[in-house]
Design a protein around this motif. Structure first.
Motif, PDB file in Angstrom:
ATOM      1  N   LYS A   1       0.827  -1.206   0.000  1.00 51.89           N
ATOM      2  CA  LYS A   1       0.000   0.000   0.000  1.00 51.89           C
ATOM      3  C   LYS A   1       0.865   1.261   0.000  1.00 51.89           C
ATOM      4  N   PHE A   2       2.177   1.126   0.205  1.00 51.27           N
ATOM      5  CA  PHE A   2       3.064   2.290   0.079  1.00 51.27           C
ATOM      6  C   PHE A   2       3.060   2.842  -1.337  1.00 51.27           C
ATOM      7  N   PHE A   3       2.582   2.022  -2.284  1.00 52.11           N
ATOM      8  CA  PHE A   3       2.520   2.507  -3.659  1.00 52.11           C
ATOM      9  C   PHE A   3       1.565   3.693  -3.766  1.00 52.11           C
ATOM     10  N   HIS A   4       0.866   3.996  -2.682  1.00 57.70           N
ATOM     11  CA  HIS A   4       0.003   5.185  -2.713  1.00 57.70           C
ATOM     12  C   HIS A   4       0.820   6.438  -3.002  1.00 57.70           C
ATOM     13  N   MET A   5       2.120   6.322  -2.816  1.00 59.67           N
ATOM     14  CA  MET A   5       3.001   7.434  -3.131  1.00 59.67           C
ATOM     15  C   MET A   5       2.897   7.830  -4.607  1.00 59.67           C
ATOM     16  N   VAL A   6       2.637   6.857  -5.496  1.00 59.59           N
ATOM     17  CA  VAL A   6       2.389   7.158  -6.913  1.00 59.59           C
ATOM     18  C   VAL A   6       0.889   7.275  -7.172  1.00 59.59           C
ATOM     19  N   PHE A   7       0.161   6.321  -6.620  1.00 60.21           N
ATOM     20  CA  PHE A   7      -1.293   6.284  -6.843  1.00 60.21           C
ATOM     21  C   PHE A   7      -1.957   7.610  -6.496  1.00 60.21           C
ATOM     22  N   PHE A   8      -1.529   8.199  -5.377  1.00 64.61           N
ATOM     23  CA  PHE A   8      -2.100   9.475  -4.942  1.00 64.61           C
ATOM     24  C   PHE A   8      -2.053  10.510  -6.057  1.00 64.61           C
ATOM     25  N   PHE A   9      -0.872  10.689  -6.648  1.00 61.29           N
ATOM     26  CA  PHE A   9      -0.714  11.735  -7.651  1.00 61.29           C
ATOM     27  C   PHE A   9      -1.462  11.387  -8.939  1.00 61.29           C
ATOM     28  N   ILE A  10      -1.462  10.112  -9.308  1.00 66.52           N
ATOM     29  CA  ILE A  10      -2.184   9.742 -10.523  1.00 66.52           C
ATOM     30  C   ILE A  10      -3.682   9.912 -10.325  1.00 66.52           C
ATOM     31  N   SER A  11      -4.186   9.407  -9.217  1.00 66.61           N
ATOM     32  CA  SER A  11      -5.637   9.430  -9.084  1.00 66.61           C
ATOM     33  C   SER A  11      -6.174  10.828  -8.743  1.00 66.61           C
ATOM     34  N   ARG A  12      -5.388  11.644  -8.080  1.00 68.48           N
ATOM     35  CA  ARG A  12      -5.900  12.984  -7.774  1.00 68.48           C
ATOM     36  C   ARG A  12      -5.584  14.018  -8.844  1.00 68.48           C
ATOM     37  N   PHE A  13      -4.456  13.879  -9.525  1.00 75.96           N
ATOM     38  CA  PHE A  13      -4.049  14.907 -10.481  1.00 75.96           C
ATOM     39  C   PHE A  13      -4.274  14.518 -11.941  1.00 75.96           C
ATOM     40  N   MET A  14      -4.475  13.224 -12.222  1.00 72.79           N
ATOM     41  CA  MET A  14      -4.599  12.828 -13.623  1.00 72.79           C
ATOM     42  C   MET A  14      -5.969  12.289 -13.978  1.00 72.79           C
ATOM     43  N   ILE A  15      -6.767  11.938 -12.970  1.00 74.90           N
ATOM     44  CA  ILE A  15      -8.078  11.350 -13.228  1.00 74.90           C
ATOM     45  C   ILE A  15      -9.172  12.377 -12.928  1.00 74.90           C
ATOM     46  N   VAL A  16     -10.070  12.566 -13.856  1.00 72.53           N
ATOM     47  CA  VAL A  16     -11.161  13.511 -13.634  1.00 72.53           C
ATOM     48  C   VAL A  16     -12.109  12.967 -12.577  1.00 72.53           C
ATOM     49  N   SER A  17     -12.343  13.751 -11.561  1.00 72.58           N
ATOM     50  CA  SER A  17     -13.386  13.393 -10.604  1.00 72.58           C
ATOM     51  C   SER A  17     -13.754  14.655  -9.856  1.00 72.58           C
ATOM     52  N   GLU A  18     -14.772  14.519  -9.041  1.00 76.57           N
ATOM     53  CA  GLU A  18     -15.240  15.686  -8.333  1.00 76.57           C
ATOM     54  C   GLU A  18     -14.149  16.283  -7.457  1.00 76.57           C
ATOM     55  N   HIS A  19     -13.298  15.436  -6.916  1.00 80.11           N
ATOM     56  CA  HIS A  19     -12.295  15.933  -5.977  1.00 80.11           C
ATOM     57  C   HIS A  19     -10.913  16.023  -6.603  1.00 80.11           C
ATOM     58  N   SER A  20     -10.840  15.955  -7.931  1.00 83.79           N
ATOM     59  CA  SER A  20      -9.505  15.950  -8.522  1.00 83.79           C
ATOM     60  C   SER A  20      -8.874  17.338  -8.440  1.00 83.79           C
ATOM     61  N   LEU A  21      -7.564  17.343  -8.547  1.00 85.72           N
ATOM     62  CA  LEU A  21      -6.805  18.581  -8.441  1.00 85.72           C
ATOM     63  C   LEU A  21      -6.162  18.869  -9.793  1.00 85.72           C
ATOM     64  N   GLY A  22      -5.865  20.113 -10.038  1.00 83.18           N
ATOM     65  CA  GLY A  22      -5.274  20.464 -11.320  1.00 83.18           C
ATOM     66  C   GLY A  22      -6.306  20.336 -12.428  1.00 83.18           C
ATOM     67  N   SER A  23      -5.849  20.056 -13.656  1.00 82.91           N
ATOM     68  CA  SER A  23      -6.817  19.883 -14.745  1.00 82.91           C
ATOM     69  C   SER A  23      -6.588  18.543 -15.433  1.00 82.91           C
ATOM     70  N   PRO A  24      -7.092  17.478 -14.809  1.00 83.00           N
ATOM     71  CA  PRO A  24      -6.851  16.134 -15.321  1.00 83.00           C
ATOM     72  C   PRO A  24      -7.640  15.853 -16.594  1.00 83.00           C
ATOM     73  N   LYS A  25      -7.149  14.903 -17.369  1.00 81.54           N
ATOM     74  CA  LYS A  25      -7.799  14.591 -18.646  1.00 81.54           C
ATOM     75  C   LYS A  25      -8.147  13.113 -18.774  1.00 81.54           C
ATOM     76  N   ARG A  26      -7.803  12.329 -17.769  1.00 82.79           N
ATOM     77  CA  ARG A  26      -8.003  10.890 -17.932  1.00 82.79           C
ATOM     78  C   ARG A  26      -9.154  10.390 -17.076  1.00 82.79           C
ATOM     79  N   SER A  27      -9.622   9.196 -17.388  1.00 84.63           N
ATOM     80  CA  SER A  27     -10.584   8.563 -16.501  1.00 84.63           C
ATOM     81  C   SER A  27     -10.263   7.079 -16.405  1.00 84.63           C
ATOM     82  N   TRP A  28     -10.842   6.425 -15.430  1.00 82.25           N
ATOM     83  CA  TRP A  28     -10.545   5.008 -15.214  1.00 82.25           C
ATOM     84  C   TRP A  28     -11.106   4.174 -16.344  1.00 82.25           C
ATOM     85  N   GLN A  29     -10.362   3.175 -16.718  1.00 81.09           N
ATOM     86  CA  GLN A  29     -10.815   2.232 -17.738  1.00 81.09           C
ATOM     87  C   GLN A  29     -10.372   0.869 -17.241  1.00 81.09           C
ATOM     88  N   TYR A  30     -11.017   0.429 -16.193  1.00 80.92           N
ATOM     89  CA  TYR A  30     -10.552  -0.794 -15.516  1.00 80.92           C
ATOM     90  C   TYR A  30     -10.601  -2.012 -16.420  1.00 80.92           C
TER      91      TYR A  30
END
Ligand code: HEM
Ligand code: SF4
Ligand code: SF4
Lengths: 124, 234
Positions: free
Chosen positions: B205-234
């Motif tokens: 779960k230490f990988f949250h060090m990368v996950f945090f930035f990808i999911s908050r800064f790169m994925i569009v969501s209500e709580h995202s930061l910056g201006s992300p352009k991606r969305s999940w495609q599981y």
């Protein structure tokens, strides 16, 4: 009560399989920190009852199903129904610092329950 | 006489040499591979808007103060509003956890003797304080996990182990630096714990060090930061 009495494990497993990556990622990344608790109005309005905590709800529904590979008892599934239907209204307000999409994980929990004839009972 | 594992030169040479390389390689390659795997679960989507258009909700000239209070009101709905203290502790814990090992004098001396390069180092007293912050933060997280029902309810054994893995390099480094208990044993434990932590980061779960930035800064969501352009495609 639900309409079926037997659990169809195959159906559950196919839902789990279809959404494996999402469930796995959500479970692996959750730090179990409980910071999402206050973002749920149901948590706050139920005297901070931890069973209303968003992470508790997805960990103990879809998370549990995933860990047990879909092999759960009817009773366990009914408990999950209470979590995902009665204790969450899917308002999508939950806030996780990591951005884990909690509502969509809870939705998957609902999918599984619904596939087994368990849903919200409005007349309870 | 004293041929314990802690004074066995073959063992010492191994953990101070090849093992350091190995753990950095596993750490680096692991981060790269895991990040690619994570990014593969996302795709670029056309822009989605979550905030109403300025044309629909005309922005009247807000004074600086109004802007500030609005931003403040926004912060209140984040975890900062509900758990300000914990967020502060967590922030200090993480900052110290990341920067201390990089700027601690001892590590830079090692770099210097091995490669003739080194980064600036903190004065030793500063590193000592930052280390204490990490240990104190870890202790607080531990207490929370033990005594707060809502944290305990979602805790697993893994959470305790990983918390320990994160704090152990700092604890052993602290004890070694202050020559508490046996220095030779502590420094060996310190090296082992540090290597273990490095190798576990990409795969736990230490990988949250990368996950945090990808999911908050790169994925569009209500709580995202910056201006992300991606969305999940599981
Ligand atoms: C550098 C970017 C990082 C960011 C943005 C970040 C962010 C976070 C956040 C938001 C939490 C949840 C809140 C909390 O419990 O405090 C958390 C928890 C945690 N993080 Fe990080 N983190 C980072 C790196 C790391 C690293 C490198 C480690 C250790 C190797 C680490 C270890 C932990 C631990 C052990 C917890 C859980 C604390 C607990 O038991 O409650 N983090 N992190
Ligand atoms: S869902 Fe997010 S906020 Fe909630 S416990 Fe997990 S990591 Fe923490
Ligand atoms: S979606 Fe469910 S868990 Fe999330 S805030 Fe709304 S009621 Fe709470």
């Amino acid at each position: 009560m639900g309409t079926t009495t037997e659990i169809n494990t195959d159906t559950i497993q196919s839902i789990l399989k279809q959404n494996r990556k999402q469930i796995k990622l959500g479970l692996a990344m959750c730090a179990h920190c409980s910071l999402c608790a206050e973002s749920c109005f149901l948590f706050v309005s139920n005297d901070n009852d931890p069973e209303y905590m968003p992470s508790y709800k997805f960990i103990n529904s879809i998370g549990k199903l995933y860990r047990k590979k879909g092999k759960v008892s009817k009773q366990a599934l009914e408990e999950m129904r209470d979590l995902v239907f009665e204790k969450c209204v899917l308002c999508t307000r939950c806030y996780c610092p990591f951005g884990i999409d909690i509502p969509s994980l809870i939705t998957l929990g609902r999918n599984v329950c619904r596939s087994q004839g368990l849903f919200r009972e409005y007349d309870r | 006489m004293n041929m314990t594992i802690f004074s066995n030169t073959v063992f010492l040479d191994f953990i101070k040499g090849p093992m350091v390389w190995l753990s950095f390689i596993i750490f680096g390659l692991g981060l790269i591979v895991q990040t690619i795997r994570l990014l593969k679960l996302t795709r670029i989507k056309e822009a989605r808007r979550f905030a109403p258009d300025a044309a629909i909700v005309p922005q009247t000239d807000l004074s600086k103060w109004e802007r500030f209070t609005r931003y403040f009101a926004f912060l209140r709905i984040t975890v900062l509003g509900a758990n300000a203290c914990l967020v502060l502790v967590s922030f200090i814990f993480h900052v110290c956890l990341v920067i201390t090992p990089i700027f601690v004098l001892g590590h830079n001396v090692l770099l210097d003797t091995s490669f003739g390069i080194s980064l600036v180092s903190f004065p030793e007293q500063i590193s000592d304080i930052l280390t204490k912050f990490v240990i104190a933060g870890g202790l607080l997280f531990f207490m929370r996990r033990l005594f707060l029902r809502r944290v305990r309810m979602i805790s697993t054994v893994n959470d305790f182990i990983l918390l320990f893995v994160a704090v152990a390099p700092f604890l052993t480094g602290f004890l070694a630096y202050h020559h508490i208990f046996n220095y030779n044993i502590m420094i060996v434990l310190h090296i082992l714990c540090g290597e273990l932590m490095l190798m576990l980061i990409p795969f736990s779960k230490f990988f949250h060090m990368v996950f945090f930035f990808i999911s908050r800064f790169m994925i569009v969501s209500e709580h995202s930061l910056g201006s992300p352009k991606r969305s999940w495609q599981y």
